[in-house]
Scaffold this motif. Structure first.
Motif: not given
Length: 424
Positions: A388, A366, A368, A418
């Motif tokens: 997301c 991910f 973020v 995200v």
């Protein structure tokens, strides 16, 4: 003993039993002040000369935290797997004595521990008993509550100006270590960290501890928070740390591991500004090559002159990363679900108001990104939107959540984006 439900869920069995025995035996092994015995050291392995009458209030706080957390997890476990009981060794029942009104009786505790030890010194019966999870949870919470309240009521010390902190130890002569001794103020960072991290210190106590730490332990040019004040004594009824010159190693150096744990504890209790100060000062000290004389990284400690020593300490480094990921950026797991709850200071956002972190969770990668274009300070912003890969994420209690099933449905070997928007 490991069992499985029809859906494949593993029962705790011997894992829970092992953890419970570790915690419960410590609860009963107390000294004359009803704190867990120090024996030959706790976190600080240089407190190794008080095996007879030494006690660790710091670790009593830590064990109280363990009891509380274990109770919460057992309760959640029972709810998730729909199990009402745990099958445990028969002898453990001795340590689950539920007479909470006797917890202040030191001899009673020592008798309970002695009884347990004698029962299984050479072997155990091999018999099992089934104990309701609700009873275990109540028992553990009663112990945690008693330990914390006992520390609050008996170990809080102050100076003449009203500054307060916790005593964390008793020496081999049975004397309280911290507090004001004549004209000498004695304070140890370790004692405060475990009190804060465990929740033994309430918000008011934590605020006072921060003030005391800033006054008595903080030295910016040395790298931040020292491990202890100068005791002006070769205190060999406590540990070999006092054989070091003050400002070296465990005797008053800025010990990276405990400083990072201090920051982690503060973040965990909502003292974000104070936690940031501890982390940032440590970072600045390491990056100041002219003083630290080390490559960027986390040394074991900074000496009295601010030089980094014994580079590189894995424990401090891992705690630093843990704190940055799970507290500062607020990305962590909760019962398999993915949570986003940032505690970023305004100055930690870039020029465009974005702060980002890349990490792995459940074998997925991910990126973020937290968006705070107005650079609102922590404590004023909240999560107003979370996505997301373009799909909305649930927001509740100022945190964004993705349940485990949704995370596992994501494709592996792809970076998933995200984006979390912060605003007032």
């Amino acid at each position: 003993m490991q069992q499985r439900t029809p859906d494949g869920t593993v029962y705790l069995g011997s894992i829970a039993e092992h953890i419970l025995l570790q915690q419960l035996c410590a609860f009963y092994e107390v000294g004359e002040h009803n704190q867990i015995r120090l024996r030959n050291a706790d976190w600080n392995d240089a407190l190794d000369m008080a095996p007879d009458r030494g006690e660790s209030v710091a670790f009593t706080s830590a064990y109280a935290y363990n009891f509380r957390e274990l109770a919460d997890y057992l309760e959640q476990y029972g709810s998730v797997v729909k199990q009402d009981e745990l099958e445990l060794t028969e002898e453990i029942a001795i340590l689950l004595a539920g007479d909470s009104y006797k917890y202040d009786r030191i001899e009673w505790k020592q008798t309970i521990l002695d009884q347990y030890v004698k029962t299984c010194t050479h072997d155990s019966s091999g018999r099992k008993v089934r104990i309701p999870i609700t009873e275990l949870v109540q028992n553990l919470r009663e112990k945690a509550s008693w330990m914390m309240e006992h520390i609050r009521s008996s170990e809080w010390v102050t100076d003449s100006d009203g500054n307060g902190w916790f005593n964390g130890y008793y020496d081999n002569n049975g004397h309280q270590v911290e507090g004001v001794h004549g004209n000498n103020v004695r304070m140890m960072l370790t004692s405060q960290v475990f009190a804060i991290m465990s929740g033994t210190a309430d918000a008011d106590m934590t605020a006072k501890i921060c003030g005391s730490a800033d006054r008595y332990l903080y030295k910016k040019e040395a790298g931040g928070y020292r491990l202890n004040t100068c005791f002006d004594e070769d205190k060999f009824d406590l540990g070999r740390m006092f054989g070091f010159a003050y400002g070296e190693k465990e005797n008053g150096a800025v010990f990276s591991h405990m400083t990072v744990m201090y920051a982690n504890a503060l973040y965990g209790q909502g003292f974000v500004k104070e936690g940031y100060k501890a982390l940032h000062t440590l970072l600045s000290a390491a990056m100041d090559f002219q003083t630290s004389r080390i490559y960027p990284g986390i040394p074991e400690y900074f000496d009295a002159d601010g030089r980094g020593m014994y580079h590189y300490l894995t424990g401090a480094a891992s705690w630093y990363m843990l704190t940055m990921i799970t507290q500062v950026y607020g990305v962590r797991g909760r019962l398999g679900n993915m949570v986003f709850a940032p505690k970023l200071m305004a100055e930690q956002f870039g020029a465009d108001g974005t702060a980002a972190i890349r990490l792995n969770f459940l074998k997925r990668t991910f990126l973020v990104r937290y968006h705070n274009p107005e650079k609102h300070p922590y404590g004023t912003y909240r999560i107003v939107k979370a996505m997301c890969d373009g799909r909305e994420i649930e927001i509740r209690e100022n945190a964004a959540y993705m349940d485990r099933a949704r995370v596992e449905a994501l494709v592996e070997d792809v970076v998933h984006m995200v984006d979390v928007t912060l605003d007032v």
